[in-house]
Design a protein around this motif. Sequence first.
Motif, short mmCIF file in Angstrom:
data_model
loop_
_atom_site.label_atom_id
_atom_site.label_comp_id
_atom_site.label_asym_id
_atom_site.label_seq_id
_atom_site.Cartn_x
_atom_site.Cartn_y
_atom_site.Cartn_z
N THR A 106 -29.16 -11.71 -34.22
CA THR A 106 -29.41 -11.02 -32.95
C THR A 106 -28.33 -9.96 -32.73
OG1 THR A 106 -28.04 -12.49 -31.60
CG2 THR A 106 -30.36 -13.15 -31.97
N GLU A 107 -28.60 -9.04 -31.83
CA GLU A 107 -27.61 -8.00 -31.50
C GLU A 107 -26.36 -8.64 -30.89
OE1 GLU A 107 -25.80 -4.43 -31.57
OE2 GLU A 107 -27.67 -4.98 -32.56
N GLU A 108 -26.56 -9.68 -30.12
CA GLU A 108 -25.43 -10.40 -29.51
C GLU A 108 -24.55 -11.05 -30.59
OE1 GLU A 108 -24.94 -14.33 -26.80
OE2 GLU A 108 -26.33 -12.82 -26.03
#
Length: 128
Positions: free
Chosen positions: A99-101
């Motif tokens: 994920t981007e996180e």
Amino acid sequence: MRKVAEVQSRISEDYQVRSNVRDHVILSDEPAEVGGMDKGPKPTELLLTALGSCIGMTLRMYAQRKSWDIGEIVINLEMFEDNNGTTILKRISFMNEITEEQRKRLLDISNRCPVAKILSNPVQFSLL
């Protein structure tokens, strides 16, 4: 102060250096175009190797603690110098989809590996 590493390096001919680290031997040299025999990486390449290794190990440990399956990690580093000092550019890729996180967190963690911390702070040299 605690000792975190110890290396003995010897140079006897040309620019080739033999360094002993625990039970390991690492050869370093200069490229042929500057008078070396190119029998190993030059010192700045070894520095980037230490940084890349440290970043990779730190990211792997962090991902394992979080139980994130990030797959293979590829770290590309380039060093540049000019009148303002030294710049190291890094590109980190994760072979599994994340994920981007997760990506942002891992890139932040990459700056916290022990070698990055050493390079980011003043270093004092003293004679033994």
